[in-house]
Design an enzyme around this catalytic site. Structure first.
Site, mmCIF file in Angstrom:
data_model
loop_
_atom_site.group_PDB
_atom_site.id
_atom_site.type_symbol
_atom_site.label_atom_id
_atom_site.label_comp_id
_atom_site.label_asym_id
_atom_site.label_seq_id
_atom_site.Cartn_x
_atom_site.Cartn_y
_atom_site.Cartn_z
ATOM 1 N N GLU A 154 4.740 -6.728 -10.921
ATOM 2 C CA GLU A 154 4.944 -5.289 -11.064
ATOM 3 C C GLU A 154 6.404 -4.959 -11.364
ATOM 4 O O GLU A 154 7.310 -5.504 -10.732
ATOM 5 C CB GLU A 154 4.527 -4.561 -9.775
ATOM 6 C CG GLU A 154 3.051 -4.745 -9.457
ATOM 7 C CD GLU A 154 2.549 -3.804 -8.363
ATOM 8 O OE1 GLU A 154 1.340 -3.502 -8.362
ATOM 9 O OE2 GLU A 154 3.362 -3.384 -7.503
ATOM 10 N N ARG B 148 -3.158 -11.737 -6.129
ATOM 11 C CA ARG B 148 -4.609 -11.533 -5.966
ATOM 12 C C ARG B 148 -5.126 -10.766 -7.175
ATOM 13 O O ARG B 148 -4.342 -10.323 -8.007
ATOM 14 C CB ARG B 148 -4.864 -10.706 -4.705
ATOM 15 C CG ARG B 148 -4.064 -9.413 -4.720
ATOM 16 C CD ARG B 148 -4.460 -8.449 -3.636
ATOM 17 N NE ARG B 148 -3.504 -7.393 -3.448
ATOM 18 C CZ ARG B 148 -3.417 -6.292 -4.187
ATOM 19 N NH1 ARG B 148 -4.256 -6.108 -5.201
ATOM 20 N NH2 ARG B 148 -2.498 -5.374 -3.947
ATOM 21 N N LYS C 235 -1.729 4.299 -6.769
ATOM 22 C CA LYS C 235 -2.204 4.529 -8.132
ATOM 23 C C LYS C 235 -3.463 5.398 -8.162
ATOM 24 O O LYS C 235 -4.357 5.218 -7.334
ATOM 25 C CB LYS C 235 -2.491 3.175 -8.793
ATOM 26 C CG LYS C 235 -1.236 2.298 -8.841
ATOM 27 C CD LYS C 235 -1.547 0.826 -8.996
ATOM 28 C CE LYS C 235 -0.273 0.001 -8.854
ATOM 29 N NZ LYS C 235 -0.550 -1.443 -8.686
ATOM 30 N N ARG D 287 -9.545 6.181 -10.534
ATOM 31 C CA ARG D 287 -9.978 5.776 -9.184
ATOM 32 C C ARG D 287 -10.575 7.006 -8.512
ATOM 33 O O ARG D 287 -9.856 7.954 -8.177
ATOM 34 C CB ARG D 287 -8.788 5.315 -8.353
ATOM 35 C CG ARG D 287 -8.136 4.057 -8.852
ATOM 36 C CD ARG D 287 -7.205 3.525 -7.773
ATOM 37 N NE ARG D 287 -6.388 2.445 -8.276
ATOM 38 C CZ ARG D 287 -5.709 1.606 -7.512
ATOM 39 N NH1 ARG D 287 -5.752 1.733 -6.193
ATOM 40 N NH2 ARG D 287 -4.977 0.648 -8.027
ATOM 41 N N ASN E 100 1.806 -9.279 -6.900
ATOM 42 C CA ASN E 100 0.567 -9.317 -6.122
ATOM 43 C C ASN E 100 -0.181 -10.597 -6.458
ATOM 44 O O ASN E 100 -0.521 -10.844 -7.611
ATOM 45 C CB ASN E 100 -0.291 -8.089 -6.411
ATOM 46 C CG ASN E 100 0.318 -6.852 -5.790
ATOM 47 O OD1 ASN E 100 0.784 -6.879 -4.655
ATOM 48 N ND2 ASN E 100 0.362 -5.771 -6.530
ATOM 49 N N HIS F 159 2.925 6.969 -3.807
ATOM 50 C CA HIS F 159 3.132 5.577 -4.245
ATOM 51 C C HIS F 159 1.820 4.824 -4.430
ATOM 52 O O HIS F 159 1.800 3.601 -4.429
ATOM 53 C CB HIS F 159 4.025 4.797 -3.262
ATOM 54 C CG HIS F 159 5.347 5.434 -3.009
ATOM 55 N ND1 HIS F 159 6.229 5.736 -4.027
ATOM 56 C CD2 HIS F 159 5.955 5.840 -1.867
ATOM 57 C CE1 HIS F 159 7.318 6.294 -3.503
ATOM 58 N NE2 HIS F 159 7.161 6.383 -2.200
ATOM 59 N N GLU G 28 7.630 -6.183 -7.327
ATOM 60 C CA GLU G 28 6.899 -7.118 -6.471
ATOM 61 C C GLU G 28 5.831 -7.867 -7.267
ATOM 62 O O GLU G 28 5.541 -7.518 -8.409
ATOM 63 C CB GLU G 28 6.230 -6.385 -5.292
ATOM 64 C CG GLU G 28 5.099 -5.477 -5.695
ATOM 65 C CD GLU G 28 4.183 -5.120 -4.512
ATOM 66 O OE1 GLU G 28 4.169 -5.821 -3.490
ATOM 67 O OE2 GLU G 28 3.448 -4.133 -4.638
ATOM 68 N N GLY H 99 0.805 -1.214 0.000
ATOM 69 C CA GLY H 99 0.000 0.000 0.000
ATOM 70 C C GLY H 99 0.841 1.268 0.000
ATOM 71 O O GLY H 99 0.405 2.315 0.482
HETATM 72 P P1 ADP Z 1 3.777 -1.420 -2.402
HETATM 73 O O1 ADP Z 1 3.736 -2.897 -2.161
HETATM 74 O O2 ADP Z 1 3.707 -0.640 -1.130
HETATM 75 O O3 ADP Z 1 2.807 -0.967 -3.451
HETATM 76 P P2 ADP Z 1 5.955 -1.376 -4.382
HETATM 77 O O4 ADP Z 1 7.250 -2.082 -4.178
HETATM 78 O O5 ADP Z 1 4.992 -1.987 -5.333
HETATM 79 O O6 ADP Z 1 5.260 -1.119 -2.948
HETATM 80 O O7 ADP Z 1 6.236 0.115 -4.842
HETATM 81 C C1 ADP Z 1 5.203 1.066 -4.965
HETATM 82 C C2 ADP Z 1 5.697 2.290 -5.697
HETATM 83 O O8 ADP Z 1 6.837 2.861 -5.021
HETATM 84 C C3 ADP Z 1 6.171 2.040 -7.113
HETATM 85 O O9 ADP Z 1 5.121 2.020 -8.051
HETATM 86 C C4 ADP Z 1 7.089 3.245 -7.300
HETATM 87 O O10 ADP Z 1 6.331 4.416 -7.496
HETATM 88 C C5 ADP Z 1 7.766 3.385 -5.952
HETATM 89 N N1 ADP Z 1 9.042 2.621 -5.915
HETATM 90 C C6 ADP Z 1 9.235 1.392 -5.379
HETATM 91 N N2 ADP Z 1 10.524 0.979 -5.558
HETATM 92 C C7 ADP Z 1 11.173 1.964 -6.204
HETATM 93 C C8 ADP Z 1 12.523 2.141 -6.709
HETATM 94 N N3 ADP Z 1 13.469 1.211 -6.544
HETATM 95 N N4 ADP Z 1 12.804 3.298 -7.362
HETATM 96 C C9 ADP Z 1 11.856 4.269 -7.529
HETATM 97 N N5 ADP Z 1 10.592 4.165 -7.089
HETATM 98 C C10 ADP Z 1 10.225 3.032 -6.439
#
Ligand code: ADP
Length: 447
Positions: free
Chosen positions: A275, A291, A237, A337, A289, A235, A287, A164
């Site tokens: 992702e 689901r 969407k 959204r 997901n 962070h 990462e 999140g």
């Molecule tokens: P969450 O599980 O909290 O959604 P994510 O790992 O999917 O976390 O990251 C969410 C967002 O954070 C990404 O879409 C991006 O905007 C930012 N982010 C995560 N890792 C990086 C990175 N290494 N460099 C730049 N931005 C990042």
């Protein structure tokens, strides 16, 4: 096939799952907190069980209450939706131990992908490209400083158990590393009960591009193209589109194939999303997901596949009845959204909906729990509607979205509709020329 599915969620996603079940001739059981007794999915479900007071820990996160509701009503499967218990491996195990099907992947895969450090290791081993960074968890300040030297600045410290958009801290210098590390650990411990953190290079101008897959756990696996979710705030969407304006068909095919091969090797079952951050033509895994995701409808719109229906079929033991070559991408789709928040301050705006008129017409889909007279409770996520539009090309999609947003009436509370209207009118958005930082910079929230 199942006869009765219990929907362990609320809001628009509960309604979405109910709709898929109804079309498959499956009865539904809604579970709800006392704050959601009047919810649309509760009204529409064949049966409803109140599982506790408003606080999520007492209701939508209360495993025993949900399981009891399933046993009492004789449900033969549980769909967890998104958030809440959807990525809780222990819950998936409990459900299956009671002879009830969990509409999702195996608990082993949920557990593995729920820990971002393990997920990265697994992805790397499966040949998926990852963001350069620490090899596993960072345990001491000394180690962090050593890795910082290797990785370079800026870098991002992330919680292994994060989600999140929480549990992430960016550091621009050696001095900042120690503070960021301890802040991230404290936040991770408080939010997720696990203070394991790791380090990644912080990419300067990436796009967030994710690939939707469907696997049956019996050798069948396909991808349904990508979604570009780079329009983000904190962070999280805000607007998503498919296909990504940044990819050409070859790149799409290449990343789709890489992911499908990996998921097939893993024996992944159900819908899942891999992702990536995408920068200078390269993909970097962040990462997975395990689901269905909030933004799944845009993939459905361009592929013509009902992802929730497929999840249900697969959980009931069916194999995929389509191959990669059956998936033909048609046109363009965008999702906004819409949240119950002030479009400028982002303060939550729970309250009563006095008037409600949803847009319609060709290529317009509204997934929303709202109705006239409904009260948005203050206890949960502020998402109240997803406006999803499809067009034969991106331009048509944008025109249709503009027209639909203008038609949409949600009276009584402030929502983020005006923000969406501004975003989609911006040249950078119209040109498809944006990265994950664009929205916050444009809103003046970031330099
Ligand atoms: P969450 O599980 O909290 O959604 P994510 O790992 O999917 O976390 O990251 C969410 C967002 O954070 C990404 O879409 C991006 O905007 C930012 N982010 C995560 N890792 C990086 C990175 N290494 N460099 C730049 N931005 C990042």
């Amino acid at each position: 096939m199942f006869e009765k599915v219990l929907i362990a969620n609320r809001g628009e996603i509960a309604l979405r799952i109910h709709r898929a079940c109804q079309e498959m001739g499956i009865h539904t059981v809604a579970v709800h907190s006392t704050a959601d007794a009047d919810a649309m999915h509760v009204r529409l479900a064949d049966e409803a069980v109140c599982i506790g007071p408003p606080a999520p820990k007492d209701s939508y996160l209360n495993k025993a209450a949900i399981l009891s509701a399933a046993v009492i009503t004789g449900a033969d499967a549980i769909h967890p939706g998104v958030g809440f218990l959807s990525e809780n491996a222990a819950f998936a195990e409990m459900v299956e131990e009671h002879g009830i099907a969990f509409i999702g992947p195996s608990s082993e895969h949920i557990r593995m992908m729920g820990d971002k450090i393990q997920a990265k290791d697994a992805a790397r081993a499966l040949g998926i490209p990852c963001v350069p960074g620490s090899d596993g968890a960072v345990t001491s300040d000394e180690e962090a400083l050593r890795i910082a030297e290797e990785v370079g600045f800026p870098l991002i410290i992330k919680a292994a158990a994060g989600g999140g958009g929480r549990g992430m801290k960016v550091a621009f210098s050696m001095e900042e590393v120690k503070t960021a590390l301890s802040l991230c650990r404290t936040e991770a411990k408080a939010a997720f009960g696990d203070d394991a953190v790791y380090i990644e290079r912080y990419l300067a101008h990436p796009r967030h591009i994710e690939v939707q897959i469907l696997g049956d756990g019996q050798g069948g696996c396909i991808h349904l193209g990508e979604r570009d979710c780079s329009i983000q705030r904190r962070h999280q969407k805000v607007v998503e589109e498919a296909p990504s304006p940044a990819l050409n068909p070859e790149q799409r095919e290449r990343i789709g194939e890489t992911v499908t091969r990996a998921m097939k090797e893993m024996g992944y079952r159900s819908a899942g999303t891999i992702e990536f951050l995408y920068e200078n033509g390269e993909f970097y895994f962040i990462e997975m997901n395990t689901r269905i995701q909030v933004e799944h409808p845009i993939s459905e719109m361009i592929c013509g596949v009902d992802l929730v229906r497929e999840q249900i079929r697969i959980a009931a033991g069916a194999t995929l009845d389509m191959e990669q070559s059956d998936i033909q991408f048609q046109g363009h789709s965008i999702e906004c959204r819409i949240t119950a928040e002030d479009p400028e301050s982002f303060m939550p705006t729970p309250g009563r909906i006095t008037d409600y008129h949803a847009p319609g017409g060709l290529g317009v889909r509204v997934d929303s729990q709202l109705y006239s007279g409904y009260s948005v409770p203050p206890f949960y996520d502020s998402l109240v509607s997803k406006l999803i539009v499809h067009g034969s090309n991106r331009n048509e999609c944008l025109m249709r979205l503009r027209r639909s947003l203008a038609e949409y009436v949600i009276g009584g509370i402030k929502t983020t509709i005006p923000l969406h209207q501004k975003i989609i009118g911006e040249k950078r958005f119209i040109d498809g020329d944006y990265d994950i930082h664009w929205l916050e910079r444009w809103m003046g929230l970031k330099d």
